[in-house]
Write a protein that holds these residues in place. Structure first.
Motif, PDB file in Angstrom:
ATOM      1  N   HIS A  33       0.895  -1.295   0.031  1.00  0.00           N
ATOM      2  CA  HIS A  33       0.083   0.153  -0.032  1.00  0.00           C
ATOM      3  C   HIS A  33       0.881   1.202  -0.084  1.00  0.00           C
ATOM      4  CE1 HIS A  33      -3.296   2.529   1.025  1.00  0.00           C
ATOM      5  NE2 HIS A  33      -2.882   3.197   1.976  1.00  0.00           N
ATOM      6  N   GLN A  34       1.736   1.299   0.755  1.00  0.00           N
ATOM      7  CA  GLN A  34       2.875   2.332   0.854  1.00  0.00           C
ATOM      8  C   GLN A  34       3.647   2.717  -0.285  1.00  0.00           C
ATOM      9  OE1 GLN A  34       2.848   4.982   3.209  1.00  0.00           O
ATOM     10  NE2 GLN A  34       0.800   3.634   4.099  1.00  0.00           N
ATOM     11  N   GLU A  35       4.140   1.529  -0.940  1.00  0.00           N
ATOM     12  CA  GLU A  35       4.958   1.850  -2.079  1.00  0.00           C
ATOM     13  C   GLU A  35       3.968   2.247  -3.204  1.00  0.00           C
ATOM     14  OE1 GLU A  35       8.349   1.628  -4.834  1.00  0.00           O
ATOM     15  OE2 GLU A  35       7.810   2.125  -2.586  1.00  0.00           O
ATOM     16  N   ALA A  36       2.905   1.721  -3.356  1.00  0.00           N
ATOM     17  CA  ALA A  36       1.829   2.098  -4.446  1.00  0.00           C
ATOM     18  C   ALA A  36       1.633   3.831  -4.247  1.00  0.00           C
ATOM     19  CB  ALA A  36       0.660   1.386  -4.414  1.00  0.00           C
ATOM     20  N   LEU A  37       1.305   4.219  -3.053  1.00  0.00           N
ATOM     21  CA  LEU A  37       1.088   5.507  -2.812  1.00  0.00           C
ATOM     22  C   LEU A  37       2.288   6.277  -3.118  1.00  0.00           C
ATOM     23  CD1 LEU A  37      -0.846   5.703   0.726  1.00  0.00           C
ATOM     24  CD2 LEU A  37      -1.813   5.841  -1.537  1.00  0.00           C
ATOM     25  N   ARG A  38       3.438   5.624  -2.648  1.00  0.00           N
ATOM     26  CA  ARG A  38       4.602   6.576  -3.128  1.00  0.00           C
ATOM     27  C   ARG A  38       4.715   6.934  -4.657  1.00  0.00           C
ATOM     28  NH1 ARG A  38       9.277   6.402  -5.207  1.00  0.00           N
ATOM     29  NH2 ARG A  38       9.220   4.263  -5.693  1.00  0.00           N
ATOM     30  N   ILE A  39       4.467   5.907  -5.428  1.00  0.00           N
ATOM     31  CA  ILE A  39       4.487   6.047  -6.821  1.00  0.00           C
ATOM     32  C   ILE A  39       3.499   6.919  -7.560  1.00  0.00           C
ATOM     33  CG2 ILE A  39       4.368   4.624  -8.959  1.00  0.00           C
ATOM     34  CD1 ILE A  39       5.829   2.317  -7.521  1.00  0.00           C
ATOM     35  N   LEU A  40       2.298   6.765  -6.810  1.00  0.00           N
ATOM     36  CA  LEU A  40       1.434   7.507  -7.296  1.00  0.00           C
ATOM     37  C   LEU A  40       1.652   9.035  -6.913  1.00  0.00           C
ATOM     38  CD1 LEU A  40      -1.673   5.416  -6.161  1.00  0.00           C
ATOM     39  CD2 LEU A  40      -1.314   5.990  -8.558  1.00  0.00           C
TER      40      LEU A  40
END
Length: 356
Positions: free
Chosen positions: A306-313
């Motif tokens: 979840h956190q890595e996806a948010l970082r990329i977004l």
């Protein structure tokens, strides 16, 4: 064949049009991490049978669409279908990947290559596309694809995957004219293949340049990018009253973003080594961007995914022109629950932030 799409956000994002949420699909989304895929693969008996039987290719293409709220389907096939029908003796060895029994090792070998007709030798691909479009019935768009000439040539000359590409790079630096003849031959084959895919129902197409990043900058521009640019220029970009977007993906191509953006592609696919925000700063609105989570990040905890996806977004930021994807193909042991977490994260972020 024209069908109204229930979900067209992927196609809109490819063309940098406003969408309600960031679209997401995953390279190799139909694969061994899915138990239903493993069951179909076992029924097929071997990978090539799975690829060359339209009904089975359709079945596995639809499996991730049935399981997850993905925004696009991608044809289940392999980048090596063109050299396969050229008679180089392709097989897939367990734990080793593709192997050619008859690799190209001379100018005479290259001169003997045929130019396959997509609707005869590659009919199994076109039949699969037509069947998938019918079965999708407008749920999401369908992506077709091909390997880049350079990447196909790497396998055809080396005979298998390689770390150093001794044979093809030896040819590049000793007899570049012969290598150019092979690449031109493959560019013509890929152009015809992708145009046939579009005619059979592909609503976007993608060029996979898996090994372009192995080249120096001058060699990449001359022996890989030039031929992909030639292919893109020859594609039929209008079908069923819509623009057919083209995605160009060079693994390891972050140094060459500006040159890649001049290829005529609508979208650049990025691997995880290139930061999306930096790419967007460099390119502005010239192309849409696709990517680019490290596939191995999916082996972390649900919170970590979840956190890595948010970082990329957040790195890309709000606004049109982002298709979320992995930076390369999903791997076989990926936990299914983490794929669900990833897709949910992308969609929920997009609902709040995608309009500027």
């Amino acid at each position: 064949m024209a069908t109204a799409l229930d979900n067209n956000r992927f196609l809109r994002a490819c063309l940098q049009q406003e969408v309600d949420q960031v679209p997401v699909w995953l390279m190799r989304q139909a694969g061994r991490y899915l138990p239903e895929y493993r069951a179909t693969r076992a029924r097929a008996g071997d990978f090539l049978t799975l690829c060359t039987t339209p009904e089975l290719a359709c079945e596995v293409t639809l499996q991730p669409i049935d399981r997850f709220p993905l925004d696009a389907a991608i044809l289940f096939s392999d980048i090596l279908t063109i050299p396969y029908v050229m008679g180089l003796g392709l097989s897939f060895q367990e734990g080793e990947g593709p192997v050619f029994a008859n690799p190209l090792r001379s100018a005479a070998d290259i001169a003997r290559l045929s130019q396959p007709d997509p609707e005869t030798e590659l009919r199994f691909v076109m039949d699969a596309l037509r069947l998938i479009r019918r079965e999708l019935n407008g749920r999401v768009p369908l992506i077709g694809f091909a390997g880049s000439p350079w990447t196909l040539a790497c396998y055809m000359i080396e005979g298998r995957g390689s770390r150093d590409f001794i044979h093809i790079k030896g040819l590049l630096y000793s007899d570049p004219a012969t290598l150019h003849r092979l690449l031109a031959h493959l560019a013509d084959a890929v152009s015809a293949y992708l145009n046939a895919q579009i005619a059979a129902g592909a609503q976007a197409v993608m060029l996979f340049d898996t090994w372009g990043g192995s080249l120096s900058t001058p060699a990449y521009q001359e022996f890989s990018l030039a031929y992909m640019t030639r292919i893109i220029a020859g594609l039929h970009r209008e079908s069923e009253g819509r623009t057919v977007p083209v995605i160009l993906f060079t693994k390891g191509g972050g140094n060459w973003l500006e040159a890649m953006a001049d290829s005529g592609a609508d979208v650049l696919g990025l691997d995880w080594s290139t930061e999306l925000g930096m790419a967007r700063q460099r390119l502005g609105q010239k192309v849409a961007l696709q990517g680019n989570m490290d596939p191995i990040a999916l082996y972390g905890s649900s919170a970590g995914v979840h956190q890595e996806a948010l970082r990329i977004l957040e790195s890309h930021g709000p606004g049109a022109g982002h298709i979320f994807n992995l930076g390369h193909g999903i791997t076989p042991q990926t936990p299914i629950e983490n794929v669900s977490t990833l897709i949910d994260t992308v969609h929920h972020w997009g609902q709040a932030k995608q309009t500027v």
